[in-house]
Motif scaffolding. Structure first.
Motif, PDB file in Angstrom:
ATOM      1  N   LYS A 138      -7.402  -7.162 -44.718  1.00 52.51           N
ATOM      2  CA  LYS A 138      -7.714  -8.396 -43.982  1.00 52.51           C
ATOM      3  C   LYS A 138      -6.508  -8.960 -43.241  1.00 52.51           C
ATOM      4  N   VAL A 139      -5.374  -8.261 -43.270  1.00 59.00           N
ATOM      5  CA  VAL A 139      -4.163  -8.792 -42.629  1.00 59.00           C
ATOM      6  C   VAL A 139      -4.223  -8.708 -41.101  1.00 59.00           C
TER       7      VAL A 139
ATOM      8  N   VAL B 238       1.459  -1.946 -48.578  1.00 60.72           N
ATOM      9  CA  VAL B 238       0.286  -1.067 -48.543  1.00 60.72           C
ATOM     10  C   VAL B 238      -0.971  -1.909 -48.387  1.00 60.72           C
ATOM     11  N   ARG B 239      -1.899  -1.397 -47.574  1.00 60.33           N
ATOM     12  CA  ARG B 239      -3.114  -2.132 -47.226  1.00 60.33           C
ATOM     13  C   ARG B 239      -4.316  -1.226 -47.469  1.00 60.33           C
ATOM     14  N   ALA B 240      -5.237  -1.665 -48.288  1.00 65.51           N
ATOM     15  CA  ALA B 240      -6.406  -0.858 -48.629  1.00 65.51           C
ATOM     16  C   ALA B 240      -7.680  -1.504 -48.111  1.00 65.51           C
ATOM     17  N   GLY B 241      -8.749  -0.707 -48.102  1.00 64.13           N
ATOM     18  CA  GLY B 241     -10.058  -1.198 -47.690  1.00 64.13           C
ATOM     19  C   GLY B 241     -10.714  -2.024 -48.775  1.00 64.13           C
ATOM     20  N   ASN B 242     -12.023  -2.207 -48.672  1.00 65.90           N
ATOM     21  CA  ASN B 242     -12.774  -2.962 -49.687  1.00 65.90           C
ATOM     22  C   ASN B 242     -12.908  -2.110 -50.938  1.00 65.90           C
TER      23      ASN B 242
ATOM     24  N   ASN C 196     -24.011 -11.548 -46.494  1.00 65.58           N
ATOM     25  CA  ASN C 196     -23.814 -10.990 -45.148  1.00 65.58           C
ATOM     26  C   ASN C 196     -24.262  -9.523 -45.123  1.00 65.58           C
ATOM     27  N   PRO C 197     -25.565  -9.272 -45.122  1.00 66.94           N
ATOM     28  CA  PRO C 197     -26.074  -7.891 -45.232  1.00 66.94           C
ATOM     29  C   PRO C 197     -25.598  -6.961 -44.125  1.00 66.94           C
ATOM     30  N   GLN C 198     -25.352  -7.488 -42.927  1.00 69.11           N
ATOM     31  CA  GLN C 198     -24.999  -6.622 -41.803  1.00 69.11           C
ATOM     32  C   GLN C 198     -23.494  -6.423 -41.651  1.00 69.11           C
ATOM     33  N   SER C 199     -22.690  -7.083 -42.451  1.00 68.57           N
ATOM     34  CA  SER C 199     -21.242  -6.907 -42.351  1.00 68.57           C
ATOM     35  C   SER C 199     -20.853  -5.480 -42.712  1.00 68.57           C
ATOM     36  N   VAL C 200     -19.951  -4.921 -41.945  1.00 65.66           N
ATOM     37  CA  VAL C 200     -19.485  -3.546 -42.148  1.00 65.66           C
ATOM     38  C   VAL C 200     -18.083  -3.586 -42.727  1.00 65.66           C
ATOM     39  N   ARG C 201     -17.875  -2.844 -43.813  1.00 62.04           N
ATOM     40  CA  ARG C 201     -16.584  -2.833 -44.483  1.00 62.04           C
ATOM     41  C   ARG C 201     -16.175  -1.395 -44.848  1.00 62.04           C
ATOM     42  N   PRO C 202     -14.854  -1.170 -45.000  1.00 61.58           N
ATOM     43  CA  PRO C 202     -14.357   0.153 -45.408  1.00 61.58           C
ATOM     44  C   PRO C 202     -14.347   0.290 -46.931  1.00 61.58           C
ATOM     45  N   TRP C 203     -15.485   0.620 -47.512  1.00 59.53           N
ATOM     46  CA  TRP C 203     -15.628   0.680 -48.967  1.00 59.53           C
ATOM     47  C   TRP C 203     -14.916   1.914 -49.525  1.00 59.53           C
ATOM     48  N   MET C 204     -14.197   1.729 -50.639  1.00 56.45           N
ATOM     49  CA  MET C 204     -13.497   2.861 -51.251  1.00 56.45           C
ATOM     50  C   MET C 204     -13.312   2.616 -52.751  1.00 56.45           C
ATOM     51  N   HIS C 205     -13.238   3.719 -53.503  1.00 53.52           N
ATOM     52  CA  HIS C 205     -13.066   3.622 -54.948  1.00 53.52           C
ATOM     53  C   HIS C 205     -11.633   3.236 -55.278  1.00 53.52           C
ATOM     54  N   VAL C 206     -11.457   2.433 -56.309  1.00 50.81           N
ATOM     55  CA  VAL C 206     -10.150   1.888 -56.658  1.00 50.81           C
ATOM     56  C   VAL C 206      -9.095   2.973 -56.892  1.00 50.81           C
ATOM     57  N   LEU C 207      -9.486   4.132 -57.403  1.00 47.53           N
ATOM     58  CA  LEU C 207      -8.494   5.169 -57.690  1.00 47.53           C
ATOM     59  C   LEU C 207      -7.929   5.806 -56.423  1.00 47.53           C
TER      60      LEU C 207
ATOM     61  N   PHE D   8      -4.544   2.563 -46.396  1.00 49.28           N
ATOM     62  CA  PHE D   8      -5.321   3.513 -47.188  1.00 49.28           C
ATOM     63  C   PHE D   8      -6.789   3.129 -47.070  1.00 49.28           C
ATOM     64  N   GLY D   9      -7.554   4.012 -46.458  1.00 49.77           N
ATOM     65  CA  GLY D   9      -8.952   3.713 -46.198  1.00 49.77           C
ATOM     66  C   GLY D   9      -9.884   4.781 -46.740  1.00 49.77           C
ATOM     67  N   PRO D  10     -11.180   4.602 -46.517  1.00 54.82           N
ATOM     68  CA  PRO D  10     -12.192   5.523 -47.050  1.00 54.82           C
ATOM     69  C   PRO D  10     -12.412   6.732 -46.146  1.00 54.82           C
ATOM     70  N   LYS D  11     -13.170   7.681 -46.658  1.00 53.29           N
ATOM     71  CA  LYS D  11     -13.488   8.870 -45.865  1.00 53.29           C
ATOM     72  C   LYS D  11     -14.279   8.512 -44.621  1.00 53.29           C
ATOM     73  N   GLU D  12     -15.180   7.535 -44.749  1.00 49.97           N
ATOM     74  CA  GLU D  12     -16.079   7.190 -43.652  1.00 49.97           C
ATOM     75  C   GLU D  12     -15.370   6.300 -42.637  1.00 49.97           C
ATOM     76  N   HIS D  13     -15.075   6.834 -41.479  1.00 46.42           N
ATOM     77  CA  HIS D  13     -14.390   6.056 -40.452  1.00 46.42           C
ATOM     78  C   HIS D  13     -15.313   4.994 -39.849  1.00 46.42           C
ATOM     79  N   LYS D  14     -16.616   5.233 -39.887  1.00 45.53           N
ATOM     80  CA  LYS D  14     -17.540   4.315 -39.218  1.00 45.53           C
ATOM     81  C   LYS D  14     -17.815   3.048 -40.030  1.00 45.53           C
ATOM     82  N   GLY D  15     -17.506   3.034 -41.313  1.00 41.98           N
ATOM     83  CA  GLY D  15     -17.792   1.868 -42.141  1.00 41.98           C
ATOM     84  C   GLY D  15     -19.252   1.825 -42.561  1.00 41.98           C
TER      85      GLY D  15
END
Length: 259
Positions: free
Chosen positions: A24-25, A77-81, A111-122, A148-155
């Motif tokens: 979110k930075v 370091v900055r991570a996704g959701n 916010n059902p339509q919000s798109v986020r970069p979801w990723m597992h904590v590990l 550090f983000g998820p595999k899915e670039h599209k969110g």
């Protein structure tokens, strides 16, 4: 700043410091592509602004006190959701969903339509450790900001996440509780992690569905534990999940898991 001051004034300074902020930075542009480490920082809400200020503090201390002459190398370091077992924080989609499902209540989704970069904590945790290792080995060559983000670039949308959560839980319903008059949140948030992939050789192990499946499985065990603490130990569940993650990383031949 207190932490950085403690490091700066220590008679035995740390060799490596890793500061964790958030995705979110970045200044909200509602881009359809992922933010890079070089994109402008900013925050329209207090949370984002505070994290952006943390990044500015790290950058200023690095330039003022922890340059190449210093024994200390500092990275941010900055991570996704991040999602995963053991997260019981309030006002977070997955923890709220897990509580609702365990209580046999509908899941409220703001916010059902919000798109986020979801990723597992590990996934980000393995990245943070990789950064720390590089700082210890090569010092200031890696003293920088890292995504550090998820595999899915599209969110993936919150709606899709909740529907898949219910599928893995094998029960449940959800309600759209969006409020048109509420202050709008960032709708599109994606993270570019090419720098980490190319320079650190860090790639996410889990896609969003596997990340969600692991999270639901952890909370399924926690539900059993709450009903009968004698039946299993959550420490054993955590170790099982970590081992499964490491095995998946080895199967994908990630350097940190195979050396």
């Amino acid at each position: 700043v207190n932490l950085l001051e403690a490091v700066r004034q220590s008679k035995n300074p740390a060799r490596a410091v890793v500061i964790v902020t958030t995705d979110k930075v970045y200044e909200n542009k509602e881009w359809l592509w992922g933010y890079r480490e070089s994109d402008p920082l900013g925050g329209n809400d207090p949370y984002s602004a505070s994290k952006s200020m943390a990044e500015l503090a790290v950058s200023s201390y690095r330039k003022s006190f922890f340059d190449k002459k210093s024994p200390t190398a500092i990275a941010s370091v900055r991570a996704g959701n991040v999602i995963g077992g053991g997260d019981f924080a309030d006002f977070r989609l997955i923890p709220d969903a897990m509580r609702a499902l365990m209580d046999n209540a509908p899941i409220d989704v703001r916010n059902p339509q919000s798109v986020r970069p979801w990723m597992h904590v590990l996934d980000p945790l393995s990245g943070y450790l990789a950064v720390a290792e590089k700082l210890l080995e090569n010092g200031h060559a890696y003293a920088d900001a890292w995504n550090f983000g998820p595999k899915e670039h599209k969110g993936i949308s919150c709606k899709k996440i909740i529907e898949k959560t219910i599928h893995f839980w094998k029960d449940g319903t959800w309600n759209d509780t969006s409020n048109p008059s509420a202050k709008a949140e960032m709708q599109q948030l994606r993270l570019n992690w090419e720098k980490s992939a190319h320079t650190l050789h860090c790639n996410p192990v889990y896609g969003w569905e596997d990340a969600l499946k692991e999270t639901v499985a952890w909370f399924k065990d926690f539900e059993k534990y709450e009903k009968n603490p004698e039946a299993l130990q959550m420490k054993d569940t955590c170790i099982t999940h970590i081992n499964r993650y490491v095995d998946s990383a080895k199967n994908q031949a990630l350097p940190w898991a195979t050396t």
